[in-house]
Enzyme design. Structure first.
Site, short mmCIF file in Angstrom:
data_model
loop_
_atom_site.label_atom_id
_atom_site.label_comp_id
_atom_site.label_asym_id
_atom_site.label_seq_id
_atom_site.Cartn_x
_atom_site.Cartn_y
_atom_site.Cartn_z
N GLY A 75 33.57 25.90 44.34
CA GLY A 75 34.01 24.44 44.90
C GLY A 75 34.24 23.79 45.86
N SER A 108 26.49 35.65 38.46
CA SER A 108 27.70 37.08 38.30
C SER A 108 27.22 37.84 38.36
CB SER A 108 28.72 36.74 37.43
OG SER A 108 28.97 37.71 37.49
N SER A 109 27.70 39.09 39.24
CA SER A 109 27.10 40.52 39.01
C SER A 109 27.47 40.93 37.77
CB SER A 109 27.57 41.32 40.42
OG SER A 109 28.97 40.98 39.56
N CYS A 110 28.31 40.33 37.08
CA CYS A 110 28.86 41.52 35.61
C CYS A 110 27.62 41.25 35.04
CB CYS A 110 30.19 40.32 35.35
SG CYS A 110 29.27 39.19 33.98
N TYR A 158 30.59 36.23 28.72
CA TYR A 158 30.11 35.93 29.77
C TYR A 158 28.93 36.68 30.56
CZ TYR A 158 31.10 34.37 34.91
OH TYR A 158 30.97 33.59 35.78
N LYS A 170 26.01 33.40 31.83
CA LYS A 170 25.45 33.61 32.79
C LYS A 170 23.34 33.88 32.95
CE LYS A 170 28.53 32.10 35.22
NZ LYS A 170 28.11 30.88 35.86
N PRO A 222 26.65 36.51 42.72
CA PRO A 222 27.07 36.64 43.55
C PRO A 222 28.67 37.47 43.32
CG PRO A 222 27.93 34.93 42.65
CD PRO A 222 27.41 35.01 42.41
N THR A 223 28.52 38.79 43.73
CA THR A 223 29.18 39.58 43.91
C THR A 223 31.07 38.87 43.38
OG1 THR A 223 30.14 41.86 44.41
CG2 THR A 223 30.29 40.17 46.43
N ASN A 224 32.34 39.88 43.23
CA ASN A 224 34.02 39.04 42.40
C ASN A 224 33.95 38.51 44.32
OD1 ASN A 224 32.85 41.41 40.97
ND2 ASN A 224 34.63 41.40 40.90
N LEU A 225 34.35 37.55 44.30
CA LEU A 225 34.81 36.48 44.72
C LEU A 225 36.03 36.47 44.70
CD1 LEU A 225 32.35 34.09 44.80
CD2 LEU A 225 32.00 35.80 46.28
N HIS A 247 41.65 37.39 38.38
CA HIS A 247 40.98 38.73 39.31
C HIS A 247 41.58 39.45 39.17
CE1 HIS A 247 37.54 36.17 38.07
NE2 HIS A 247 37.10 37.25 37.93
N TRP A 289 46.29 47.72 36.67
CA TRP A 289 45.92 48.35 36.30
C TRP A 289 44.99 49.39 35.35
CZ3 TRP A 289 43.90 42.18 33.71
CH2 TRP A 289 45.56 41.41 33.72
N ARG A 304 34.46 48.12 43.09
CA ARG A 304 33.63 46.87 43.54
C ARG A 304 34.01 46.54 44.81
NH1 ARG A 304 34.59 47.67 38.63
NH2 ARG A 304 35.10 46.82 36.58
N ASP A 354 39.20 49.43 32.56
CA ASP A 354 38.54 49.33 33.81
C ASP A 354 37.17 48.85 34.05
OD1 ASP A 354 38.97 53.23 34.57
OD2 ASP A 354 40.28 51.96 35.40
O1 GFB Z 1 38.78 41.92 39.00
P1 GFB Z 1 38.55 42.08 37.34
O2 GFB Z 1 39.39 41.52 35.96
O3 GFB Z 1 37.04 42.13 36.81
O4 GFB Z 1 39.19 43.51 37.53
P2 GFB Z 1 35.79 42.75 36.81
C1 GFB Z 1 38.56 44.36 38.18
C2 GFB Z 1 39.19 46.08 38.05
O5 GFB Z 1 40.76 46.12 38.50
C3 GFB Z 1 39.38 45.97 36.84
C4 GFB Z 1 41.51 46.38 37.89
O6 GFB Z 1 39.17 48.19 36.13
C5 GFB Z 1 40.96 46.30 36.43
O7 GFB Z 1 41.71 46.69 35.38
N1 GFB Z 1 42.57 46.05 37.91
C6 GFB Z 1 43.85 46.49 38.04
C7 GFB Z 1 42.84 45.01 37.81
N2 GFB Z 1 45.06 45.74 38.44
C8 GFB Z 1 44.47 44.60 38.04
C9 GFB Z 1 45.27 42.95 37.77
O8 GFB Z 1 46.11 43.09 37.85
N3 GFB Z 1 44.09 42.36 36.96
C10 GFB Z 1 43.66 42.44 37.26
N4 GFB Z 1 42.33 41.36 36.90
N5 GFB Z 1 42.42 43.65 37.00
C11 GFB Z 1 34.88 40.16 36.16
C12 GFB Z 1 33.97 40.26 34.88
O9 GFB Z 1 35.28 41.78 36.27
O10 GFB Z 1 34.23 40.68 37.45
C13 GFB Z 1 34.51 38.57 35.26
O11 GFB Z 1 35.40 40.10 33.60
C14 GFB Z 1 32.91 38.13 36.41
O12 GFB Z 1 33.79 38.09 34.18
C15 GFB Z 1 34.59 38.95 37.26
O13 GFB Z 1 32.30 39.04 36.48
C16 GFB Z 1 32.92 39.03 39.03
O14 GFB Z 1 34.97 42.67 37.98
O15 GFB Z 1 36.37 43.87 35.83
#
Ligand code: GFB
Length: 296
Positions: free
Chosen positions: A3, A94-96, A123, A127, A150-153, A166, A189, A196, A256
């Site tokens: 936003g 979202s890309s998910c 989620y 969506k 959108p992809t991961n922002l 994220h 993690w 990504r 993962d």
């Molecule tokens: O960004 P993330 O939380 O979401 O995790 P997704 C992406 C990858 O990064 C996973 C790894 O494989 C996590 O295990 N990762 C490594 C970490 N270290 C970390 C950390 O410290 N924190 C986090 N958060 N991840 C999301 C969806 O999926 O994508 C949402 O859950 C949304 O709903 C978003 O769609 C765009 O990319 O896996």
């Protein structure tokens, strides 16, 4: 995050009539409050970026809130927009929403062709329901309600809470704190193997305005940069940009998630849109913002 990037972009392009409300002024899960806002402001166009969002752990821990809150927000905003006759609405998905093992890069046609990634299924279902509601209003009432995926922002005003954020925001904060404290290790993690795609939120905002002005199909359209990176490489890049030279350690008790989420952005490219902020530069700019506004 999205936003505020949209507001920056709209103001930069000279728009001024931008009715907004923050969460304390308007609870989007409250149907009457949302209807009242739309009747009062009667916007011509709506860019619908509001949602309950979070990273892999938050999604996995709170499926009820991710499903219920987002369904409420979406139903309220999309129905109220139709009721007052909004000329155009852009809904951000979202890309998910795509299957866990969708073909890579993921074409828009992959939607609903296979099982979802369990960690963010709630989620994703919310969506998908938002997309289908926009398409239903388009089919039944001729509403010009479009949906972008959108992809991961990442970028300014991202969520940097280590439990709910994220990956890019989380690793940026972890590297900063490790560097400041002189720690020798940074915990990442999962296995580091998933890949990504990351798009800076200012590029995403530009893509939203581009689609609002040029795209009138109810079919979903992907928004991304067309390149992805392994989490391990992302962690190494973030440490390099921030100047942390300790070791990475891997917390494999954390999931993962989807092995890969690279969007096929051919349709967007064919419309004439390109991203402008490369990942390394985007990380550096986001880190600068983080140090000024969050790190304290
Ligand atoms: O960004 P993330 O939380 O979401 O995790 P997704 C992406 C990858 O990064 C996973 C790894 O494989 C996590 O295990 N990762 C490594 C970490 N270290 C970390 C950390 O410290 N924190 C986090 N958060 N991840 C999301 C969806 O999926 O994508 C949402 O859950 C949304 O709903 C978003 O769609 C765009 O990319 O896996």
């Amino acid at each position: 995050m999205v936003g505020s990037a949209l507001l920056r972009r709209l103001e930069a392009e000279g728009f001024s009539n931008l009715p907004t409300r923050d969460r304390s002024e308007l609870d989007l899960t409250d149907e009457h409050a949302v209807r009242g806002f739309f009747r009062q402001e009667r916007p011509d166009a709506v860019i619908f970026a509001a949602a309950k969002v979070g990273g892999i752990k938050a999604n996995s821990d709170f499926p009820v809130e991710f499903l219920l809150d987002n369904l409420r927000i979406q139903n309220n905003v999309i129905e109220a927009a139709h009721e007052i006759g909004v000329r155009k609405l852009l809904f951000l998905g979202s890309s998910c929403i795509y299957p866990k093992f969708a073909p890579q890069p993921i074409p828009e046609t992959a939607l609903l062709t296979g099982p979802l990634e369990p960690t963010n299924e709630a989620y994703a279902v919310a969506k998908i329901a938002g997309i289908k509601l926009c398409q239903a209003f388009s089919r039944e009432y001729g509403a010009n309600f479009i949906s972008a995926m959108p992809t991961n922002l990442y970028g300014p005003n991202d969520n940097f809470d280590l439990e709910t954020s994220h990956v890019l925001a989380a690793l940026l904060r972890k590297a900063h704190e490790a560097k400041k404290s002189g720690a020798r290790q940074l915990v990442v993690w999962g296995t580091g193997k998933p890949r990504r795609e990351f798009l800076h939120v200012d590029d995403a905002a530009r893509a939203c305005l581009f689609l609002l002005e040029t795209y009138d199909s109810p079919e979903i359209i992907n928004v991304g940069c067309g390149e992805d990176i392994a989490i391990r490489e992302l962690a190494e890049l973030i440490c390099e940009v921030i100047g942390f030279n300790g070791e990475l350690s891997w917390d494999t008790t954390k999931p993962d998630g989807t092995p890969r989420k690279l969007l096929d952005v051919t349709r967007l490219k064919n419309l004439g849109w390109q991203p402008t902020i490369p990942l390394r530069e985007g990380i550096a700019r986001t880190y600068e913002w983080f140090v000024k506004n969050v790190a304290g």
